[in-house]
Motif scaffolding. Sequence first.
Motif, short mmCIF file in Angstrom:
data_model
loop_
_atom_site.label_atom_id
_atom_site.label_comp_id
_atom_site.label_asym_id
_atom_site.label_seq_id
_atom_site.Cartn_x
_atom_site.Cartn_y
_atom_site.Cartn_z
N ASP A 1 0.82 -1.23 0.00
CA ASP A 1 0.00 0.00 0.00
C ASP A 1 0.85 1.28 0.00
OD1 ASP A 1 1.01 -0.04 2.51
OD2 ASP A 1 -0.90 -0.27 3.55
N TRP A 2 2.16 1.16 0.15
CA TRP A 2 3.08 2.29 0.13
C TRP A 2 2.73 3.35 1.18
CZ3 TRP A 2 7.09 0.91 -2.71
CH2 TRP A 2 6.93 0.21 -3.89
N ARG A 3 2.17 2.91 2.31
CA ARG A 3 1.81 3.90 3.33
C ARG A 3 3.06 4.40 4.05
NH1 ARG A 3 -2.16 1.73 7.02
NH2 ARG A 3 -3.10 0.85 5.16
N LYS B 1 2.13 6.29 -6.09
CA LYS B 1 1.41 6.65 -4.86
C LYS B 1 1.06 8.14 -4.85
CE LYS B 1 2.50 7.47 0.04
NZ LYS B 1 1.36 6.89 0.74
N LEU C 1 0.51 -3.65 -8.10
CA LEU C 1 0.23 -2.83 -6.91
C LEU C 1 -0.68 -1.67 -7.30
CD1 LEU C 1 3.78 -2.73 -5.29
CD2 LEU C 1 1.94 -4.38 -4.98
N PRO C 2 -1.35 -1.08 -6.32
CA PRO C 2 -2.24 0.03 -6.65
C PRO C 2 -1.47 1.17 -7.33
CG PRO C 2 -2.21 -0.39 -4.26
CD PRO C 2 -1.30 -1.38 -4.90
N GLU D 1 -2.16 5.11 -8.19
CA GLU D 1 -3.08 6.24 -7.98
C GLU D 1 -2.74 7.45 -8.85
OE1 GLU D 1 -3.74 5.17 -3.25
OE2 GLU D 1 -2.22 6.64 -3.81
#
Length: 389
Positions: free
Chosen positions: A144-146, A174, A310-311, A313
Amino acid sequence: MKPTNPVFTGLATTVFETMSRMAIAADAINLGQGFPDVDGPEDVRRAAADALMAGPNQYPPMLGLPDLRRAVAEHEKRFYDLDIDWTSEVMVTSGATEALADTLMALLEPGDEVILIEPLYDCYLPLVKRAGGIPVRVRVTPPDWRLDIPVFRAAFTENTKAVLLNNPMNPAGKVFSDEELCEIAAMCREYDVFAICDEVYEHLLFDGRRHRPLMSYPGMRDRSVKIGSAGKTFSLTGWKVGYITASPKLLDPIAKAHQFVTFTTPPNLQKAVAYGLGKEDGYFTGLAAEMQDKRDRIVKGLKEIGFGVLPCEGTYFATCDITPLKLSGGDVEVCKRMVEEGGVAAVPVSAFYIADAPADFIRFCFCKRDEVIDAALERLSEWVGKTVV
Ligand code: PMP
Ligand code: GLN
């Protein structure tokens, strides 16, 4: 012979150039280096051609043509409601890369700590080091690369001079959340730190997201340097026209660095970018929508092939976990075999780390014509030994 500077001596050629050279050698489809395969808007290119012929083609003002500086200030107002004085708070550079170099040279003193967030764009580390800065690493981690807020907070010391933030972030795709940006701003305020904001993908956010410059957060207006690039905003990466928005106290020394690095940027390109920044809202939303469709197209295909996508955005890039494919070797080896045997170039994500890089991720660039994306997916599918449905 005396030694040359250790930061650049022996440094490898950038991964983007390396992968592009390999793609040419293997006659591969190049989804490595981030550049669109069709040129940007015809009217913007026409404006550059007309300005070239009409002239003048002599040195423009050091800070940039008034038309473009005004257009940048108007752009910051239109999209972010920032009130910017174009005469003292905007400067044109030869690409975002020059803007980053000027800014780091102008803001850092030897021994200053600079917080860098991995995975990071490849020019950050050498430029920080050459400017005398000490890199302090923080990570965003897949899938999620948070941003790990306690770890981020712990990176700040009395010696922290700047945070270098790339939002939207290459290669992770991200977009930093409001909560993360609030935290970053809070730490910058608490430790009296500058924010160097590489926002070259500011118009490439997907799924209804809207870019929020760190500069627009409380207390950040005068401590942020906001960097944009016409290369990304107009799909004209070869033009190398960048722009900086910063308060006069910061812009003044940055301009002094700029005056001895490039001094200026070709006038016809500046005129055309000034025209481009004034284009109707539909141009900017259309660019993001078009790129979002391409993101969807490549993500669907890569998932079908079996990549752990991966997501994504924002930006030009989709990052994939290669472990589900059970290919032998790490990201560097997989990319090498993929370009040579499979005929598709990507970029190993380990190149975006300073040390202890994960070896499971590769980056695909999707700002390409649909038929090129489809052809690449077909080749990949064949190479991986499965069929795209
Ligand atoms: N920052 C990031 C995150 C990038 O991906 C790029 C790639 N072009 C740049 C800066 C450099 O931009 P420019 O070509 O305008 O120098
Ligand atoms: N920003 C581009 C990328 O990430 C590369 C630019 C360059 O090659 N210098 O692929």
